[in-house]
Design a protein around this motif. Structure first.
Motif, PDB file in Angstrom:
ATOM      1  N   GLU A  24      96.356  52.610  42.322  1.00  0.00           N
ATOM      2  CA  GLU A  24      95.237  52.731  41.407  1.00  0.00           C
ATOM      3  C   GLU A  24      94.416  51.237  41.000  1.00  0.00           C
ATOM      4  O   GLU A  24      93.219  51.205  41.017  1.00  0.00           O
ATOM      5  N   PRO A  25      95.058  50.041  41.197  1.00  0.00           N
ATOM      6  CA  PRO A  25      94.279  48.909  41.166  1.00  0.00           C
ATOM      7  C   PRO A  25      93.597  48.704  42.220  1.00  0.00           C
ATOM      8  O   PRO A  25      92.182  47.909  42.023  1.00  0.00           O
ATOM      9  N   GLN A  26      93.907  49.157  43.331  1.00  0.00           N
ATOM     10  CA  GLN A  26      93.059  49.016  44.522  1.00  0.00           C
ATOM     11  C   GLN A  26      91.860  49.844  44.526  1.00  0.00           C
ATOM     12  O   GLN A  26      90.589  49.527  44.919  1.00  0.00           O
ATOM     13  N   LEU A  27      91.957  51.094  44.047  1.00  0.00           N
ATOM     14  CA  LEU A  27      90.801  51.784  43.767  1.00  0.00           C
ATOM     15  C   LEU A  27      89.656  51.295  43.008  1.00  0.00           C
ATOM     16  O   LEU A  27      88.653  51.368  42.998  1.00  0.00           O
ATOM     17  N   ILE A  28      90.087  50.659  41.926  1.00  0.00           N
ATOM     18  CA  ILE A  28      89.248  50.174  40.801  1.00  0.00           C
ATOM     19  C   ILE A  28      88.573  48.924  41.365  1.00  0.00           C
ATOM     20  O   ILE A  28      87.645  48.567  41.218  1.00  0.00           O
ATOM     21  N   GLN A  29      89.392  47.961  42.303  1.00  0.00           N
ATOM     22  CA  GLN A  29      88.867  46.944  42.939  1.00  0.00           C
ATOM     23  C   GLN A  29      87.891  47.303  43.928  1.00  0.00           C
ATOM     24  O   GLN A  29      86.839  46.591  43.872  1.00  0.00           O
ATOM     25  N   ALA A  30      87.980  48.497  44.592  1.00  0.00           N
ATOM     26  CA  ALA A  30      86.986  48.936  45.470  1.00  0.00           C
ATOM     27  C   ALA A  30      85.978  49.578  45.046  1.00  0.00           C
ATOM     28  O   ALA A  30      85.023  50.020  45.557  1.00  0.00           O
ATOM     29  N   GLN A  31      85.995  49.628  43.341  1.00  0.00           N
ATOM     30  CA  GLN A  31      84.812  50.421  42.545  1.00  0.00           C
ATOM     31  C   GLN A  31      84.791  51.820  43.206  1.00  0.00           C
ATOM     32  O   GLN A  31      83.627  52.282  43.025  1.00  0.00           O
ATOM     33  N   ALA A  32      85.680  52.323  43.385  1.00  0.00           N
ATOM     34  CA  ALA A  32      85.716  53.897  43.718  1.00  0.00           C
ATOM     35  C   ALA A  32      85.529  54.654  42.686  1.00  0.00           C
ATOM     36  O   ALA A  32      86.290  54.420  41.460  1.00  0.00           O
ATOM     37  N   SER A  33      84.974  56.007  42.737  1.00  0.00           N
ATOM     38  CA  SER A  33      84.765  56.798  41.612  1.00  0.00           C
ATOM     39  C   SER A  33      86.174  57.835  41.866  1.00  0.00           C
ATOM     40  O   SER A  33      86.114  58.350  43.093  1.00  0.00           O
ATOM     41  N   PHE A  34      86.834  57.874  40.810  1.00  0.00           N
ATOM     42  CA  PHE A  34      87.822  58.993  40.982  1.00  0.00           C
ATOM     43  C   PHE A  34      88.462  59.470  39.604  1.00  0.00           C
ATOM     44  O   PHE A  34      88.021  58.776  38.453  1.00  0.00           O
ATOM     45  N   ASP A  35      89.147  60.537  39.785  1.00  0.00           N
ATOM     46  CA  ASP A  35      89.872  61.117  38.411  1.00  0.00           C
ATOM     47  C   ASP A  35      91.173  61.738  38.966  1.00  0.00           C
ATOM     48  O   ASP A  35      91.640  61.956  40.164  1.00  0.00           O
ATOM     49  N   ILE A  36      92.251  61.761  38.090  1.00  0.00           N
ATOM     50  CA  ILE A  36      93.534  61.884  38.300  1.00  0.00           C
ATOM     51  C   ILE A  36      93.887  63.014  37.530  1.00  0.00           C
ATOM     52  O   ILE A  36      93.678  63.309  36.506  1.00  0.00           O
ATOM     53  N   HIS A  37      94.713  63.910  38.480  1.00  0.00           N
ATOM     54  CA  HIS A  37      95.506  65.250  37.782  1.00  0.00           C
ATOM     55  C   HIS A  37      96.970  65.074  38.197  1.00  0.00           C
ATOM     56  O   HIS A  37      97.267  65.104  39.497  1.00  0.00           O
ATOM     57  N   THR A  38      97.940  64.967  37.076  1.00  0.00           N
ATOM     58  CA  THR A  38      99.247  64.986  37.448  1.00  0.00           C
ATOM     59  C   THR A  38     100.078  66.024  37.270  1.00  0.00           C
ATOM     60  O   THR A  38      99.843  66.784  36.335  1.00  0.00           O
TER      61      THR A  38
END
Length: 314
Positions: A24-38
């Protein structure tokens, strides 16, 4: 690029949840657009995949989990896309299971951050060969990335999952110290069965089959090469059939199976092709990618199709 992430936090004895804390921190750092389904249970992954297709979501479906989670998502995406006549949503995979056999075959790094970087660096889809089956008796259709088995390995899957009710999916290493004990227990309880295999105009009858395994790539059970010549780059499947021939030979077959040497043994039959049709005359356990399909009469037709992955491997 938007990533719809389906996370199975219990995969790999809850390893997936720990890996998500790194991802998750790497996705935020890469400014990637995402949503999560658990996921919360065994059916959640396929449900989420189906809903993504229904909502006409764009982008990539990223799976964080094991082979079972990937199997469920793949089937949800394909079946709903076919029903709605929409283009398939590309898949990406970060392996976090016990065996991770598909990742080994496809060339996905087993370290989560390396797999994530592989996905983020990808610029185009790769069409991957996968297996497709139609079960005539119950009129069921499905897809598999790794293998589909009847008899021996499916019975082990049923036993191991039955003893692990708290987990969404349970895999079993062929090199696990308890493998031979489980295997001998299954063989002792399981009666050999009659199997008819049709491949084109050729028919083969096996009166005492007990291992029937159709594979899409070499690996099973955590990296054992059960079909060394198989490859995801080839649009074909490998069928391995072994018959019971008395306890000394059966014991040797199980050892050879766990070492990935059974296909080359004179105590097994190894067929290769793009299409197979096989039937049994008795109720037998079935599994697909380690997911139990139950105990049933088998009338199975299989072939090869493709699915797009957003992952560039070497």
């Amino acid at each position: 690029m938007h990533y719809s992430i389906i996370l199975n936090p219990t995969a790999g004895n809850s390893k997936a949840q720990k890996e998500w804390q790194l991802i998750e921190p790497q996705l935020i750092q890469a400014q990637a657009s995402f949503d999560i389904h658990t996921t919360k249970d065994r059916s959640s992954a396929e449900y989420f995949a189906t809903r993504l297709v229904q909502r006409r979501k764009k982008g990539i479906v990223m799976v964080i989990g094991g082979d079972g989670t990937l199997h469920q998502v793949l089937n949800g995406l394909i079946k709903e896309s076919h029903r709605l006549h929409t283009s398939p949503l590309p898949l990406a995979f970060i392996p976090a299971g016990i065996n991770n056999d598909f990742a080994r075959a496809f060339g996905v790094p087993l370290k989560p951050l390396d797999a994530l970087q592989q996905i983020l660096n990808t610029t185009t889809v790769t069409n991957v060969n996968i297996g497709h089956y139609h079960e005539a008796i119950k009129n069921e259709e499905g897809y598999f990335l790794n293998n589909i088995g009847v008899g021996f390995d499916a019975a082990i899957v049923s036993r191991v999952n039955g003893k692990s009710a708290r987990k969404q999916s349970t895999a079993f290493h062929l090199w696990h110290p308890g493998y031979l004990r489980q295997a001998l227990g299954v063989v002792y309880d399981q009666q050999p069965f009659q199997l008819m295999v049709q491949q084109g105009n050729s028919r083969n009858f096996y009166p005492r089959a007990y291992i029937v395994l159709l594979v899409n790539h070499p690996f099973i059970g955590g990296g054992v090469k059960v079909a060394p010549t198989s490859s995801l780059s080839q649009p074909q499947l490998d069928l391995l059939v072994a018959e019971q021939k008395g306890w000394p030979i059966t014991f040797w077959q199980l050892i050879q199976f766990s070492r990935g040497k059974l296909p080359n043994s004179r105590f097994a039959n190894h067929l290769t092709g793009s299409q197979f049709h096989y039937t049994t005359t008795s109720l037998e356990f079935e599994q697909s990618d380690g997911e139990p399909l139950g105990n049933r009469f088998v009338d199975l037709s299989t072939d090869v199709t493709q699915y797009p992955f957003w992952q560039t491997t070497k």
